[in-house]
Enzyme design. Structure first.
Site, PDB file in Angstrom:
ATOM      1  CE  LYS A   1      -3.759   2.003   2.772  1.00 31.93           C
ATOM      2  NZ  LYS A   1      -4.659   1.689   3.897  1.00 31.93           N
TER       3      LYS A   1
ATOM      4  CD  GLU B   1      -7.281   3.794   5.656  1.00 30.73           C
ATOM      5  OE1 GLU B   1      -6.562   4.402   6.479  1.00 30.73           O
ATOM      6  OE2 GLU B   1      -6.816   3.088   4.748  1.00 30.73           O
TER       7      GLU B   1
END
Ligand code: AMP
Length: 618
Positions: free
Chosen positions: A87, A187
């Site tokens: 990521k 998130e």
């Protein structure tokens, strides 16, 4: 009052089809769904195992791929064949990451430092999108195995600071894994949703989401109002987390043992063992006052007090970042209504206390901090599935909104993908002398001609006092509120005459219809451009004919007969060209007429000005 619907959400979906929420993390990933029995979000796990799937990929000699716990075990034994933290590479070039290159034990290609990075394993190259897709594929398969149903649709979370390219790359990874990614959600937004924040539309709150994971730290300040989350600021350190706490404990033990860091480098197995012990110690100290163990006959000891001293600088760094995030959002600590804790490392009591002290209020930590983001993603997925009818989490408009202008052209006021709520105003005018009204037709769609788009509403602004064409200033404002309701207002600014209508969400636009409208706009882009150019040329031609005619009527006495004849012939030619579908021809004729009229227009203007000056003389 006209009420016509715009379905701003991506469209309703069949109830039977499951949509999962995925937290695609740097260290760990997981999947959550809404439990059909309890209607509560749950993280998926096989019996007796953790819901967390390590975001680690191992490639064996035959290029078979393993993802998860087993792959994590290979980090020590086959570091060149085991990829972690993919990521961190998403949407990055080699130049972006070169300062942290030593962090990655696998091979990152640097032959094109400006281009997107690739990872080499054996003789194969993988992009970060490929790597993320392997993790997503594994998550999809696990979910299908546990749920015993195909899983094709997902909501995936990304850090709030991800740019468009990184979000798109995440979407692409989902598609490669066979998932239709319905939404990319921030998130911190997902974590807030998991605490029920934002589910009450009347709620207005400012939220700080403090996320300290294994290897990354983020602080995000969000504003929620009318069910819309807005990211006010983000800050953090992409190389700070629980792993650093483990390393601090390792150093503490090494110092006390007479060993050196070199010994660690020489003995990878020992280094790994002591690191695992350090993590155990850290976790133990979250609920105990001291930790005691042994490794190869040597005692390992650490108290909570010593641990806190070790990590204090690290915690201070995160608190400083919280201060910076507040400053960027132009807020004070007292403005924060809620503090949400995310990430496994927020279980450390010193972290919790420090954050709570800084913001001056208790933190929200009742939801499992490893799962909270995935649980929120599942709530978002449920909303998209249409199971939570009272609540639409809207953030952008899927199609452009605009009005019809001269010649049937679409003039876009709010382009597609604009953030909502949103408001825009633009000025228009009349094109006929004494025009007392103006028709406002509201359309939605991507095509250049309104006839190819969807009509939402129409109304007349009447009562404009008689003025020459072009003089009235009609301001049209679009105000799109958080519920996807569009208010359209037209106001003539000189006279103050105004009219407002509400265009309300009602009409259902399915995913398919939305997709078709977007596809059509792409397929017809070239034709549309040609049509627009033709329509614009025609409008210019018509307007020029009208103004020339008016001018001649008023000023015929000042023109020579040759000028009159030339003008008349040129006007006829222009009139004729308007009936033919050739924009270049129209433009040529417009220029020709301008060419003829310019000299006498200037002359007449000078005469008029001179006459006016004379009149003023005393
Ligand atoms: P995440 O990246 O959110 O999965 O967080 C993983 C990090 O949380 C790792 O560094 C773990 O060691 C740490 N962690 C997990 N549980 C605890 C605990 N009880 N106390 C302290 N740290 C923990």
């Amino acid at each position: 009052m006209a009420k016509i619907g715009i379905n701003i959400a991506t469209g309703s979906l069949q109830k039977e089809e499951i949509i999962v929420g995925i937290d695609l993390g740097t260290t760990n990933s997981l999947v959550a769904v809404i439990h059909p029995g309890t209607n509560q979000p749950v993280a998926l796990k096989e019996h007796n195992s953790s819901s967390l799937v390590p975001s680690v990929i191992y490639f064996d000699e035959n290029r078979n791929i393993t993802v998860g716990e087993e792959a994590r075990g290979k980090l020590i034994t086959a570091p060149q064949h085991t990829i972690f933290s993919a990521k961190r590479l998403i949407g990055k070039s080699f130049n972006d990451i070169k300062n942290n290159a030593s962090f990655f034990s696998y091979k990152i290609i640097d032959d094109d430092p400006e281009g997107l990075v690739k990872v080499q394993v054996g003789d194969k190259f993988y992009s970060p999108v490929d790597l993320s897709s392997f993790i997503l594929k594994e998550l999809k398969q696990r979910a299908e195995h546990i749920l015993k149903t195909p899983v094709n649709k997902a909501v995936i979370t990304v850090p709030a600071y991800f740019n468009d390219a990184q979000r798109q790359a995440t979407r692409d990874a989902g598609r490669l894994a066979g998932l239709n990614v319905l939404r990319i959600v921030n998130e911190p937004t997902a974590a807030s949703l998991a605490y029920g924040l934002g589910l009450d539309k009347t709620e207005e709150k400012t939220i700080a989401v403090y996320d300290l994971g294994g290897g990354t730290f983020d602080i995000s300040i969000l504003r929620i109002s009318n069910g819309i989350f807005e990211v006010l600021s983000t800050n953090g350190d992409t190389y700070l987390g629980g792993d650093d706490m483990d390393n601090l404990i390792v150093s503490y033990w090494i110092q006390g043992s007479g060993l050196s860091k070199e010994d660690l480098k020489l003995n990878a197995a020992f280094a790994q063992s002591i690191r695992l012990k350090a993590e155990l110690a850290k976790i133990h100290l979250s609920v105990n006052e001291s930790f005691e163990d042994e490794l190869n006959g040597d005692k390992l000891l650490i108290t909570k007090l010593s641990f806190n001293e070790l990590i204090q600088p690290l915690v201070d760094k995160t608190i400083a970042a919280c201060g910076a995030a507040l400053k960027d959002a132009a807020l004070k600590k007292e403005d924060i209504d809620v503090v949400v804790m995310v990430g496994g490392s927020t279980r450390v009591p010193l972290v919790k206390e420090s954050v709570s002290n800084f913001f001056g209020k208790p933190v929200n930590d009742t939801v499992n901090p490893d799962e909270v983001v995935a649980l929120g993603a599942a709530i978002q997925a449920d909303i998209l599935a249409g199971n939570n009818k009272d609540f639409l989490l809207l953030d952008i408009t899927p199609l452009s909104l605009g009005i019809e202008t001269m010649g049937g052209l679409m003039d876009v006021l709010i382009p597609r993908n604009s953030k909502i709520p949103n408001s825009v105003a633009r000025q228009y005018t009349t094109h006929k002398d004494g025009q007392g009204g103006i028709k406002i037709s509201v359309y939605q769609g991507e095509r250049d001609m309104v006839s190819d788009n969807r009509k939402l509403a129409e109304f007349n602004l009447t009562g404009i006092p008689g003025m020459p064409a072009g003089l009235p200033k009609v301001e049209v404002s679009f105000m799109l509120n958080a519920d996807g309701i569009l208010m359209v207002k037209a106001k003539e600014l000189r006279s103050g005459v105004e009219q407002t209508i509400e265009v309300k969400s009602q009409l259902d636009l399915t995913d398919q219809a939305l997709e078709k409208m977007l596809l059509d706009s792409i397929t017809h882009a070239k034709d549309d451009m040609d049509t627009r150019a033709l329509v614009e040329a025609r409008t210019t031609g018509e307007q020029l004919l009208a103004t020339t005619e008016k001018f001649i009527q008023k000023n015929a006495v000042y023109l020579t007969s040759e000028e009159m004849m030339q003008t008349s012939a040129s006007m006829q030619a222009l009139q004729l060209s308007l009936t033919m579908g050739d924009k270049d021809l129209i433009q040529t004729k417009v220029e020709a007429l301008n060419e003829i009229s310019r000299p006498y227009a200037e002359r007449v203007m000078n005469l008029v000005v001179a006459a006016a000056m004379k009149g003023k003389e005393v």
